[in-house]
Structures are given as structure tokens and as C-alpha cells.
Design a protein around this motif. Sequence first.
Motif, mmCIF file in Angstrom:
data_model
loop_
_atom_site.group_PDB
_atom_site.id
_atom_site.type_symbol
_atom_site.label_atom_id
_atom_site.label_comp_id
_atom_site.label_asym_id
_atom_site.label_seq_id
_atom_site.Cartn_x
_atom_site.Cartn_y
_atom_site.Cartn_z
ATOM 1 N N LEU A 436 0.814 -1.214 0.000
ATOM 2 C CA LEU A 436 0.000 0.000 0.000
ATOM 3 C C LEU A 436 0.847 1.263 0.000
ATOM 4 O O LEU A 436 0.325 2.354 -0.185
ATOM 5 N N VAL A 440 -0.351 4.899 -1.513
ATOM 6 C CA VAL A 440 -0.253 6.054 -0.619
ATOM 7 C C VAL A 440 0.532 7.166 -1.298
ATOM 8 O O VAL A 440 0.094 8.320 -1.349
ATOM 9 N N TYR A 443 -1.493 8.503 -4.535
ATOM 10 C CA TYR A 443 -2.784 9.172 -4.373
ATOM 11 C C TYR A 443 -2.812 10.163 -3.224
ATOM 12 O O TYR A 443 -3.612 11.073 -3.220
ATOM 13 N N MET A 444 -1.972 9.934 -2.218
ATOM 14 C CA MET A 444 -2.166 10.721 -0.997
ATOM 15 C C MET A 444 -1.024 11.685 -0.739
ATOM 16 O O MET A 444 -0.994 12.338 0.283
ATOM 17 N N GLY B 162 -7.810 8.129 3.032
ATOM 18 C CA GLY B 162 -6.437 8.524 2.729
ATOM 19 C C GLY B 162 -6.320 9.697 1.781
ATOM 20 O O GLY B 162 -5.347 10.452 1.853
ATOM 21 N N VAL B 163 -7.262 9.854 0.865
ATOM 22 C CA VAL B 163 -7.123 10.928 -0.117
ATOM 23 C C VAL B 163 -7.825 12.197 0.358
ATOM 24 O O VAL B 163 -7.300 13.291 0.231
ATOM 25 N N ARG B 169 -4.234 11.684 7.704
ATOM 26 C CA ARG B 169 -5.097 10.758 6.977
ATOM 27 C C ARG B 169 -4.384 9.487 6.551
ATOM 28 O O ARG B 169 -4.960 8.403 6.611
ATOM 29 N N VAL B 170 -3.119 9.598 6.139
ATOM 30 C CA VAL B 170 -2.424 8.413 5.637
ATOM 31 C C VAL B 170 -2.239 7.399 6.752
ATOM 32 O O VAL B 170 -2.505 6.205 6.592
ATOM 33 N N ALA B 173 -5.583 5.838 7.508
ATOM 34 C CA ALA B 173 -6.045 4.923 6.463
ATOM 35 C C ALA B 173 -5.320 3.589 6.554
ATOM 36 O O ALA B 173 -5.930 2.519 6.480
ATOM 37 N N ILE B 174 -4.009 3.654 6.742
ATOM 38 C CA ILE B 174 -3.244 2.406 6.789
ATOM 39 C C ILE B 174 -3.601 1.612 8.032
ATOM 40 O O ILE B 174 -3.763 0.398 7.989
#
Lengths: 503, 546
Positions: A436, A440, A443-444, B162-163, B169-170, B173-174
Motif C-alpha cells: 500500500l 499512498v 494518491y495521498m 487517505g485521499v 489521513r495516511v 487509512a493504513i
Amino acid sequence: MSPEIHLGAVGPTLLVGVGAMLVLVAEVMLSGRESFLGRRVTGAWLGSMLAVISSFFLILALIVAWQTFVVGSAQVFNPSHPMVRLDRLASFSIALIALGSLLSCWLSVGYLAELRINHGEYYALLLLATSGMMLLVSATDLIMIFLGIEIMSIPIYVLAGFDRRKLRSNESALKYFLVGSFASALLLYGMALLYGATGHTDLAGIATGFDVSNPLAAMGLGLVLVGFTFKISSVPFHQWTPDVYEGAPTSVTAYMSVTVKVAAFAALLRLLVEAFGDAPPALGTILTVLAALTLVVGNFVAVVQDNVKRMLAYSSIAHAGYLLIGFVAATPEAYSAVLFYLLAYVFMNLGAFGVIVALAHRGQDTDRIDDFAGLASSRPGLAALMTLFMVALAGIPGTGGFVAKFLVFKAAVNEGVIGLTILGVLTSVVSVYYYLRLPVAMYMREPGGEVPRREIASGEGIVLAVCAVVVLVLGLFPNNAPIFLFSWIRALDWTRDSVAMLF
Amino acid sequence: MGVSNLLSWVTFLPGLAAVALLALHAVARGSGGGGLPDAAWRAAGLGATLLAFLGSLLLWAGFDAGAPGFQFVEYAPWLPSFGVHYFVGIDGISLLLVLLTTFLMPLVLLTSGRDIKRSVPSWVFFMLLLETGMLGAFVSLNLFQFYVFWEVMLIPMYFIIGVWGGQRRVYAAIKFFLYTMLGSLLMLVAILALYYLNSQQFGSFTFDLVAVPGAAARGLLDTQVPVSGAPWWQTQAWLFAAFFLAFGIKVPMVPFHTWLPDAHVEAPTAGSVILAGVLLKMGTYGFVRFSLPLFPEATVQFAPLVFGLALIGILYGALVAMVQKDVKKLVAYSSVAHLGFVMLGMFALNAEGLEGSILQMVNHGLSTGALFLLVGMLYERRHTRQIADFGGIAKPMPVFAAIFGIVTMSSIGLPMLNGFVGEFLILVGAFEAAPIVAVFATLGVILAAVYMLWMYRRVMFGPLDNPENRGLIDLDALEKGVLVAVLIPIFWIGVYPSTFLRVLHPSVKELAARFERAEPAEEPAQATAWLPPLEVGAEGPGGPRP
């Protein structure tokens, strides 16, 4: 009296080998000329021409292998002295190898031009290695197995160092060569010991003469296993993998990461079933330990990698671990799961490397995780594909990667291999973390620095599309898809039939 | 009903719409444009979710509340050699959750027009995919298929957090992804073990939960999971534990709850609403649908443990919520407490508790969903969620304050609002099963009133001393519309719950019957007139209970 020879048994091997020679000849004939049939001979044109010739022979081999698979009867090269047998396991693996090589071939054209290393030998070496793999998976004799491994390995040593101006590529080739030769020597030594202990080099003969209480035989088996663990990059003989994968040109990494794995695992499967079918329990223990170590090391070390190629190298080690779970279970069900796993692995891994290939830019690889930051906004298509392949490698449902893992775990649970299955499951969770990281980044995170911008070569586009579609079809409908275009795909039946003959 | 395959249509419509939109988008890009405009994506997404809601209303209309078993069943081969089938159907439990899902989705898509400005096409795409994932999990009757939907759901949610999420947020999300993955993969191993047990007992391979008419295989529910030997070596205990981990993380039960505050706080408003409203219910639904009926002995054996964890969740969630400075975090921790109630009612293992627990799933989805919506609206105006930054908001925003007040009361469990009915039934059930625990759980209700009302007072009342709050604009028509839409079922369930309880009866009765011998059931609760009597076993072969 001349022996009865069935050339068909080595048909695909020969075809691809002949293709390699023809590519060499064509390269020599064309490269010196100003123009050919009215077209100016440029490096790029020559590259695509040679790729076309290679594809022709690979497709031919694919058709022959597939035909053999469909017919289903095994062909033995020389029945009075069986050394090569084209049975369903062999023809399935050959078809898979041919497909992998074909896709790598198309992946290479644009990439080699981008890196300015589009020399004609590349395709000749690739075909030669492929023909070695084809020999390897159909070999039923230790000598043929060794020949196959060597014909496969030596061209790949060269390919790994193909970008000869880059130090990393040189290092990769040298390291692979040294470690690989060492492994080959051990393998050969083990084979010699097995011959000494049993008096046979053919697998059936070894099966009758093998006696685990004979230390010579046990040591021979051990050394042969060591040789194979090098090739499948299983712990503890995995150290070469990250360096070689990272240093080699990406198209070569893509090629070797999938085809070598298929060839080595298919050969190991045949070896273990045909020669050591009623194996000593110790073999199961050894395989269990190997699988456990491979799963843990591969998955945990992948977490800390910052280079995508290196991360995928550790991921390929981890996948060897999942495949080994199938070997521990050692039932027809498990072995067909292994073949399905290889099938899915070819496409998801080729796809992942394919994206890196398509991102190569100005003679440089775009292969650090940081390079992928913000890719979703600049290259949405590639980012989406990369996400798909990462999700597939992580084994999320809906993709071929999930069905593959599911089948292996299912076979293992059925055999009562619960502990290893749970370890496999837990390390899968770890693997999700590193797979992932790319989504990450893409996109993030905001793009940092220059965005690689190169038009996708048509070959790359086709390969990525094929990989994506196959990964999805294998995940959603591995058998009898209700969609007209894919209804002929019956991957579960194929893998079951491939191993059915061995038992 | 007129529409054939209605259940499949409802389930797959959003997902199909997502794929079709993506294809159109690609075509539009290819022909030189920049793809479909954002407005088209939003409109189409809204249309698809509304259609799905309409479809689920049709399901409700066509649902026979008196009939036991699954309805709208559809069955097709998928990988028949492994016993994997496409097998969907709903009973009252799944019907309510399907309704909840399809009801919330168009509302959050409507409100997300305000705060989601970036990559709108992907946003709509992932939301639609998420809806199909959630619906698929609720209607699946084949465990393989359930697992597929269960996991597929993670990916859109992962991107949504995440977005479009907040600062961390990351990380959130993970964390969300890894926690869920850990539990669910172990569940996969347990599913496989169950599958082989079933095949050993019946000689055929199937992942179907229940037997299908005409099929040779027996469903997994018919499997006798061994309980012999010491507690630590019982197969059933192990399988229960594996399922428990998967569902317990999702609920979340207390030791596994740490992903929740992060995910809820970092997710965008729409994400939080769906996360709290629907995704958490995935865990509790999993318990009701799979764990309880598949492993009844282990359930009884583990019930004290679950009771303990649920109680800790109720009290701990409430106490931690009390000290939060961030409104959204407070709401997130209140979810831990509320879900503790749901688990408490469920593991009371009697009809009242089960029914209350299922109703409370819906209630929590509505109340907490509405709370997240309200907090999101406030955040859009002020870009802060710190309680300390507010005060006296009721003056500039009277309508907002009024609706916030109603939703707060619903969350606390004020009579006439939905929360009361659920909590009442749960406490009745829990009291039957373990009076002491019920007494302590009641403490949780009081604590809930404390932290919610305290927060409400600090935000809404008091002096309007922060100058930035003076210029706040009250809710506009769209916001009012969305919130009123949520208030309707909140009042409906509060005033006349039997509309919803009615559909639950047959399934709950059947489920509770599995645990009857362990629980010498008393006469059903002294139900007030508006609570329909729960005739557990009264229609059974043994006749009415004394």
C-alpha cells in the motif's frame, strides 16, 4: 538400429532456440545496412523488428505447447531412454513461460530505446534463456535438469548486466553470476551424490533407488534442494535477489522475476513428486522451515525498502514462501494451487514491473517510492494500474492474487498444515503495508520534483492492459467466466489437469 | 415484485454505475475533453444511489415479515467445484441494514458536494464501489462471497480516508486497513476449516451458509463443530475466536478499538458517516449472521468474556468521550460506547437483547451519522472542531442548534426517539442474562447523557464570546433537507418501532431458539403497548411457556 525419437517433445524448446539464432542473424544482416526494403534502418526500427521476430517464435512455441496441453498425451523424446517428457505439467509451464517471455519482449522495445541499449543480442539472449526454461520444465533426468538450468541462467547473467555503462547493472550481473554458479555447482554436486547413491540419473530411477537412511542420498537431496532454493530465491539463499532485481534493467527484472520463478518451481514440483514422491518426513520439515523463514524475511524486510524494484524483489521472495506452503501440503490439490499461483503471479508481477518500465524517463528508471508521489494526478492511468497490481500482489479479493493465495491456504488447511497457514496469513497482513505504500505515495502525497513524462510505447500499453484484464478475470472468474470473451478461460481446470498426470 | 433479481440489482447498481461512469469518463477524455465534468459525476452518483434506495424500498414492500428464512433468494454457480456460489438473500436483519445503507448513501453524496472539491470523479467512483461492497456483504449467504465483499469494501474506504481525509489521513487509512485485514485473514482460515468440517460430515463441498433447495450439499449452518475436550482445544472455540477477532476489530470491541478514533476523525464527513453508520455494523452483523448461529456452544462459553468487554467498552468509551476537546473525536468515542451496548444486547442471547441490539445498530447508524453530518457542517463554517472554540452557537444558528439537540437526545436515548427503544430492549435482555452487568451498563446510559449534554452546552450555550462565531450562517435548504430526512426515521423508530421490529421477529426468534436451553427464558418483557410482544417459543411445538 536408430533410436526412436519424438522431436515433438522438445518442439517448443527447439522453436525458441532456433528463433534465438535467427534473431542474431537478422541483427547482423540488418544493422550494417542503410535501408531495408525501402525503409531506413534505425535503432528503434531494428529493435521492434527483432521483437517481432522473437514474438513470432514465442507465439509458435505457445501454440505448440497449448496444442500438446489440449491433446493431453505425454510425448517422450526418446522412450528407450526417457530424459525429456512433454506432459501436461510441462506444456502448461511452457505455455506460461512463453507468455511471460512474449509480454516481457513487448515491454522491452520502448524501454531499451529509452535507455539507449537497444542491441539485437538482447532478444537473442532472452529467447535462449526461454528455451532453457522450456527444457528445464520438461526434463525428467537430472542431467537435463542441469542443462536446462544452465541454458536458462547464463543468458540471464548477461541480460542482468545489459546496461553495461551503469555500475549497478554490472554489479547485478556479477553478483548473479557468482552466486548462481556457486548454486549450480552445489546442485551438480548433489546430483552426483544422488547418482552415486541410487545409480540413476532419471527421476523414476531415483524414486526406486532412493533410501533416506543412506547418508549419500540424503545429502544429495539436500544439496539439490539448496540449488533450487537459489533459483526460486527462498531464504536462506535469497540474498542475491534484491541486488540483482534492482540493478538489472527493469525489463530484464520483469522477465526474470516471472519466468525463472515459473520454470524453477515447475521443475522443483516435478523433482519432488517424481523422484521423492514417498518422501521422508524430514523433507516436509525442511520445506516447512524454508517456507516459514521465507515468508517472514521476505515480508518484513520488504517493509523498509525505499526502492520499488527492491521492494518487489523482497515481495518475490515472500511469494516464494507462499508457493512453498503448497509444497508442504504436497497434495494434487496443493500442487495445482501452486500452478494457479504461478499463473496469477506472472501477470501481476509483470504488470507491476511494466508500470516501472513505462515510467522510465530520459534513460533513468523512476523506481524510488518518492518518485511515485502524486503520480495519480500526472499519470492517472498508470497510477490506477499500479494500484491494481499492488492490490493483487497483496491478495485482496477480486484479483487473481487472492484466488491464488486462497487456493494454497485451502489446500494447506485440508492437509492440516494450520500453523504455516496462519503464519502465511499474518505475514500477508504485513505485506499489505508495503504494497500500500505505492498507492499512498501516488494518491495521498503531493508530487515532489519533476514528473516523469513519456508517451507510453504501444507494446507497454498492450502488456499492461493484458496483465490488468487477466489479473481481474483470474480473480473474479477463474473458471468459466460468464462473459463471452473470457468464457474459454478455465484456469482451475487447467492447473488441476496439469498435475493430475503426475499422481 | 415486478422486478426480477431485485436484490442483485440493488446490490450491484452502484458498482455498475461506477464502472459505467469510469468508462464514459475515459471515452470523454480520449475524445479530447477533460473527461466527464464533476457535476455530471455527482448527479449520476446521486442518481445511482437514489435508485438503489428506491430498490431497497421495493424490497421492504415485498418483504414478507411473517415468513421465516431468507427471501429474495438468488442462486447461481460461480466456482461450483469448490462450492462457491453466487448466493444472496435477505431476512429481516439484513433488510434493515440494507435499508440503512441505501438510505445514508444518497444523503452523504448530497452533503459531500460542500467539502469534497478535489478529484470528484474518483470520490464518486469510490463511494459507489463502497456501497456495492457493503450491500454485497449484507446480502451474501455464501461465506466465500461474503469474504470477497468484506475485503473489497476496504479499498474504497481506504482511499476515502487517505485521499480526502484530514492531517493524519495516511496514518489513519493504513491503520484502518491493517487492523481489518489482520482479523479478516484469520477468519478466512477459520472459514476454510469450517468448510472442511462440513465436507467431512456431509461428503460434499460448499461455502453456502444454508442449504439451497434442490442442492445436494448441506449448508455450513448444519455443520456440527466439535466441542469435545478441554476448552482450549475445542475446535469450535478456536473457530469462534478467529471470527471474533475479525468482527470484534470491525465493531470495534475494546482492546481492538484503537483504529476507530483515528479513522473517524481523519475521514472526511461523508466517510465518517458511512464508517460509523454502516461499516461498524458489518462487525455486529457478522456476529449475528455467522458467529452466533455457527458456533452456539462457543458463543455461550464466550458470552461472559464478551459481556465484560462490552461493559468495558461502554464505560471506557463514555469516560474517554467525556474528556475529548474535539467534537468529532467525542462522537467517535461515543461510538465505542454505543457499540458496546449493541454487543451487550446481542450476547444476552435472548430475543429482547438480540432484537434491541439489531435495532440499535440502525439507531446508531442514524444518530451518529447525523452527529457526524452536523459536526461536518460546523467544521465547514469554522474550520475547527475544538469545543473550546465554540460557545453560544445557538444564537447565530438556531435551526442548527435545534436539530443538533434532537440528535443529541436521540444518541442519549431519550424516550420517543430511536435510541431509547434500542437501549431499553438491550437492557431488558441483558438484565435477564446478567443483572449485575445490566446495572453497570445503565451507568453507561447516564455517562452518555453527561458527555453529550456537557458538550452540547459548551458548544451551543453560554456567551458568544468568540468573535469569529458571530458571523456564522445558519443551515441552508440543502442541509436542512438532509438532516430532516435523517430525523424522520429517528422519530419513526422512537414513536412506532414495531414497523421495524416486525420484520426482525422471525429471524430473531429462530436465532434465540438456538440458545434457549442455555437460557431458561422468562416471560417476555413487560412490554408497553407500543412494543409488540416478543413471543419467544410461544408458537413452538411445546406450546406457550408457563
